[in-house]
Design a protein around this motif. Structure first.
Motif, PDB file in Angstrom:
ATOM      1  N   GLY A  59     -68.572   2.610   7.346  1.00 40.99           N
ATOM      2  CA  GLY A  59     -69.846   3.171   6.888  1.00 40.99           C
ATOM      3  C   GLY A  59     -69.760   4.593   6.397  1.00 40.99           C
ATOM      4  N   GLY A  60     -68.567   5.054   6.071  1.00 42.42           N
ATOM      5  CA  GLY A  60     -68.431   6.423   5.577  1.00 42.42           C
ATOM      6  C   GLY A  60     -68.682   7.462   6.649  1.00 42.42           C
ATOM      7  N   VAL A  61     -69.333   8.557   6.269  1.00 42.64           N
ATOM      8  CA  VAL A  61     -69.638   9.665   7.183  1.00 42.64           C
ATOM      9  C   VAL A  61     -71.145   9.848   7.274  1.00 42.64           C
ATOM     10  CG1 VAL A  61     -69.434  12.146   7.569  1.00 42.64           C
ATOM     11  CG2 VAL A  61     -67.486  10.866   6.677  1.00 42.64           C
ATOM     12  N   LYS A  62     -71.635   9.940   8.500  1.00 36.84           N
ATOM     13  CA  LYS A  62     -73.031  10.288   8.716  1.00 36.84           C
ATOM     14  C   LYS A  62     -73.107  11.802   8.935  1.00 36.84           C
ATOM     15  CE  LYS A  62     -74.699   6.002  10.864  1.00 36.84           C
ATOM     16  NZ  LYS A  62     -75.933   5.783  10.131  1.00 36.84           N
ATOM     17  N   LYS A  63     -73.796  12.506   8.045  1.00 33.39           N
ATOM     18  CA  LYS A  63     -73.997  13.951   8.162  1.00 33.39           C
ATOM     19  C   LYS A  63     -75.411  14.193   8.671  1.00 33.39           C
ATOM     20  CE  LYS A  63     -74.047  18.239   5.443  1.00 33.39           C
ATOM     21  NZ  LYS A  63     -73.952  18.800   4.062  1.00 33.39           N
ATOM     22  N   PRO A  98     -67.759  11.582  -3.410  1.00 34.51           N
ATOM     23  CA  PRO A  98     -66.432  12.214  -3.541  1.00 34.51           C
ATOM     24  C   PRO A  98     -65.411  11.770  -2.499  1.00 34.51           C
ATOM     25  CG  PRO A  98     -68.065  13.772  -2.709  1.00 34.51           C
ATOM     26  CD  PRO A  98     -68.816  12.561  -3.146  1.00 34.51           C
ATOM     27  N   LEU A  99     -65.847  11.187  -1.385  1.00 34.80           N
ATOM     28  CA  LEU A  99     -64.883  10.720  -0.388  1.00 34.80           C
ATOM     29  C   LEU A  99     -64.130   9.483  -0.879  1.00 34.80           C
ATOM     30  CD1 LEU A  99     -66.780  11.131   3.015  1.00 34.80           C
ATOM     31  CD2 LEU A  99     -65.248  12.729   1.868  1.00 34.80           C
ATOM     32  N   LYS A 100     -64.767   8.686  -1.733  1.00 32.42           N
ATOM     33  CA  LYS A 100     -64.159   7.504  -2.342  1.00 32.42           C
ATOM     34  C   LYS A 100     -63.661   6.491  -1.309  1.00 32.42           C
ATOM     35  CE  LYS A 100     -62.843  10.047  -6.485  1.00 32.42           C
ATOM     36  NZ  LYS A 100     -61.739  10.482  -7.382  1.00 32.42           N
ATOM     37  N   SER A 101     -64.228   6.525  -0.114  1.00 31.94           N
ATOM     38  CA  SER A 101     -63.851   5.580   0.933  1.00 31.94           C
ATOM     39  C   SER A 101     -64.953   5.513   1.982  1.00 31.94           C
ATOM     40  CB  SER A 101     -62.540   5.997   1.595  1.00 31.94           C
ATOM     41  OG  SER A 101     -62.231   5.153   2.697  1.00 31.94           O
ATOM     42  N   ASP A 102     -65.144   4.338   2.556  1.00 35.47           N
ATOM     43  CA  ASP A 102     -66.078   4.173   3.676  1.00 35.47           C
ATOM     44  C   ASP A 102     -65.349   4.171   5.016  1.00 35.47           C
ATOM     45  OD1 ASP A 102     -68.378   4.046   2.123  1.00 35.47           O
ATOM     46  OD2 ASP A 102     -68.230   1.876   1.850  1.00 35.47           O
ATOM     47  N   LEU A 103     -64.023   4.361   4.974  1.00 31.39           N
ATOM     48  CA  LEU A 103     -63.197   4.337   6.185  1.00 31.39           C
ATOM     49  C   LEU A 103     -62.715   5.756   6.465  1.00 31.39           C
ATOM     50  CD1 LEU A 103     -61.144   1.178   5.197  1.00 31.39           C
ATOM     51  CD2 LEU A 103     -63.072   1.240   6.770  1.00 31.39           C
ATOM     52  N   ILE A 104     -63.406   6.437   7.376  1.00 32.04           N
ATOM     53  CA  ILE A 104     -63.127   7.848   7.682  1.00 32.04           C
ATOM     54  C   ILE A 104     -62.788   7.979   9.165  1.00 32.04           C
ATOM     55  CG2 ILE A 104     -63.917  10.220   7.398  1.00 32.04           C
ATOM     56  CD1 ILE A 104     -64.023   8.616   4.805  1.00 32.04           C
ATOM     57  N   PRO A 105     -61.495   7.899   9.523  1.00 31.92           N
ATOM     58  CA  PRO A 105     -61.136   7.935  10.946  1.00 31.92           C
ATOM     59  C   PRO A 105     -61.241   9.300  11.605  1.00 31.92           C
ATOM     60  CG  PRO A 105     -59.172   7.730   9.593  1.00 31.92           C
ATOM     61  CD  PRO A 105     -60.338   7.613   8.657  1.00 31.92           C
ATOM     62  N   SER A 106     -61.176  10.404  10.823  1.00 32.13           N
ATOM     63  CA  SER A 106     -61.250  11.713  11.470  1.00 32.13           C
ATOM     64  C   SER A 106     -61.769  12.781  10.514  1.00 32.13           C
ATOM     65  CB  SER A 106     -59.885  12.139  12.028  1.00 32.13           C
ATOM     66  OG  SER A 106     -59.035  12.576  10.990  1.00 32.13           O
ATOM     67  N   THR A 112     -59.098   9.742   5.157  1.00 34.00           N
ATOM     68  CA  THR A 112     -59.635   8.471   4.696  1.00 34.00           C
ATOM     69  C   THR A 112     -58.560   7.400   4.725  1.00 34.00           C
ATOM     70  OG1 THR A 112     -59.099   8.471   2.328  1.00 34.00           O
ATOM     71  CG2 THR A 112     -60.949   9.846   3.028  1.00 34.00           C
ATOM     72  N   LEU A 113     -58.997   6.165   4.847  1.00 37.65           N
ATOM     73  CA  LEU A 113     -58.103   5.029   4.674  1.00 37.65           C
ATOM     74  C   LEU A 113     -58.338   4.494   3.275  1.00 37.65           C
ATOM     75  CD1 LEU A 113     -58.464   3.223   8.132  1.00 37.65           C
ATOM     76  CD2 LEU A 113     -56.779   4.940   7.424  1.00 37.65           C
ATOM     77  N   GLY A 114     -57.357   4.724   2.415  1.00 35.95           N
ATOM     78  CA  GLY A 114     -57.450   4.243   1.055  1.00 35.95           C
ATOM     79  C   GLY A 114     -57.624   5.299  -0.013  1.00 35.95           C
ATOM     80  N   ALA A 115     -58.063   6.515   0.387  1.00 40.63           N
ATOM     81  CA  ALA A 115     -58.329   7.555  -0.613  1.00 40.63           C
ATOM     82  C   ALA A 115     -57.679   8.888  -0.267  1.00 40.63           C
ATOM     83  CB  ALA A 115     -59.835   7.737  -0.795  1.00 40.63           C
ATOM     84  N   SER A 149     -59.131  16.274  -3.781  1.00 41.62           N
ATOM     85  CA  SER A 149     -58.481  15.151  -3.111  1.00 41.62           C
ATOM     86  C   SER A 149     -56.965  15.250  -3.248  1.00 41.62           C
ATOM     87  CB  SER A 149     -58.960  13.825  -3.711  1.00 41.62           C
ATOM     88  OG  SER A 149     -60.328  13.620  -3.457  1.00 41.62           O
ATOM     89  N   PHE A 150     -56.269  14.852  -2.189  1.00 43.13           N
ATOM     90  CA  PHE A 150     -54.808  14.738  -2.203  1.00 43.13           C
ATOM     91  C   PHE A 150     -54.475  13.275  -1.948  1.00 43.13           C
ATOM     92  CE2 PHE A 150     -55.846  19.019  -0.813  1.00 43.13           C
ATOM     93  CZ  PHE A 150     -55.067  19.808  -1.649  1.00 43.13           C
ATOM     94  N   THR A 151     -53.833  12.639  -2.917  1.00 37.94           N
ATOM     95  CA  THR A 151     -53.553  11.211  -2.822  1.00 37.94           C
ATOM     96  C   THR A 151     -52.091  10.938  -3.152  1.00 37.94           C
ATOM     97  OG1 THR A 151     -54.080  10.748  -5.141  1.00 37.94           O
ATOM     98  CG2 THR A 151     -55.918  10.716  -3.565  1.00 37.94           C
ATOM     99  N   LYS A 152     -51.750   9.665  -3.114  1.00 34.86           N
ATOM    100  CA  LYS A 152     -50.387   9.251  -3.444  1.00 34.86           C
ATOM    101  C   LYS A 152     -50.031   9.630  -4.884  1.00 34.86           C
ATOM    102  CE  LYS A 152     -47.363   5.223  -2.930  1.00 34.86           C
ATOM    103  NZ  LYS A 152     -47.316   3.784  -2.552  1.00 34.86           N
ATOM    104  N   GLU A 153     -51.033   9.678  -5.747  1.00 37.45           N
ATOM    105  CA  GLU A 153     -50.798  10.013  -7.149  1.00 37.45           C
ATOM    106  C   GLU A 153     -50.270  11.434  -7.339  1.00 37.45           C
ATOM    107  OE1 GLU A 153     -54.393   9.275  -9.232  1.00 37.45           O
ATOM    108  OE2 GLU A 153     -54.214   7.085  -9.121  1.00 37.45           O
TER     109      GLU A 153
END
Length: 204
Positions: A75-79, A95-103, A115-118, A132-136
């Motif tokens: 569910g992304g981040v609840k602010k 801008p987070l580009k992901s709904d999986l935010i573990p920390s 994020t998981l995936g972004a 953003s810092f990604t694999k790219e």
């Protein structure tokens, strides 16, 4: 003296994922939602509760002045604004580009979202800019379990890969892996104490 609180006392769920102490209040992030405990009268109040349609599987909670950020898996981040009680959801469509935010971690200048995936998403509070810092652009992978701020650097734990050190100013990313003899293929949590960086793993 130890005191145990469970759902029988008003806790939303016995599966607690994170705790944030905020003066007289204790914010408790669980798989079922968020409960706030008041120390003065030992009462619980539910703030966000999951439903079959919206299962946020809440994880870590981070406080930045008047705002609370609740990361989730799904569910992304609840602010949450403690003054206006306004709730904003940040996720894949932003801008987070992901709904999986573990920390979520930060300091006086920035907030870092794992994020998981972004990859790693950096929010600069002074310039109001997001990067953003990604694999790219050199990250070992886009599934980041934890990332902490260390001055101009970010230490990021990449699931299945290991530890990355990101230079915020230059954008340079260093991989600390097999050549460093680190058994950190599956890092899940990172902590800083002075000049020490501690890493917890699933397998090592």
């Amino acid at each position: 003296k130890f005191v145990t609180f469970t759902v029988e006392d008003g806790l939303l769920s016995n599966e607690v994922r994170d705790i944030l102490v905020d003066g007289d209040f204790v914010w408790i992030s669980t798989l079922e939602g968020v409960t706030r405990f008041t120390k003065k009268d030992s009462t619980f109040k539910t703030y966000f509760k999951n439903s079959p349609e919206k299962n946020f599987r809440l994880q870590r909670v981070y406080q930045d002045d008047r705002f609370l950020y609740f990361g989730s898996l799904g569910g992304g981040v609840k602010k949450y604004d403690k003054i206006t009680h306004e709730l904003t959801v940040l996720g894949r469509s932003g801008p987070l580009k992901s709904d999986l935010i573990p920390s979520i971690h930060g300091d006086d200048n920035v907030i870092v979202f794992s994020t998981l995936g972004a990859g790693v998403v950096l929010f600069n509070k002074r310039s109001n800019q997001i990067k953003s810092f990604t694999k790219e652009n050199g990250l070992a992978g886009n599934d980041v379990r934890d990332a902490i701020v260390d001055g101009r650097f970010i230490w990021a734990g990449i699931h299945g890969k290991g530890l990355n050190k990101i230079d915020i100013e230059t954008g340079k990313i260093e991989f600390l892996g097999e050549e460093k003899n680190l058994n950190m293929t599956y890092p899940v949590c990172i902590a800083k104490s002075g000049s020490e960086i501690w890493g917890g793993t699933l397998d090592g």
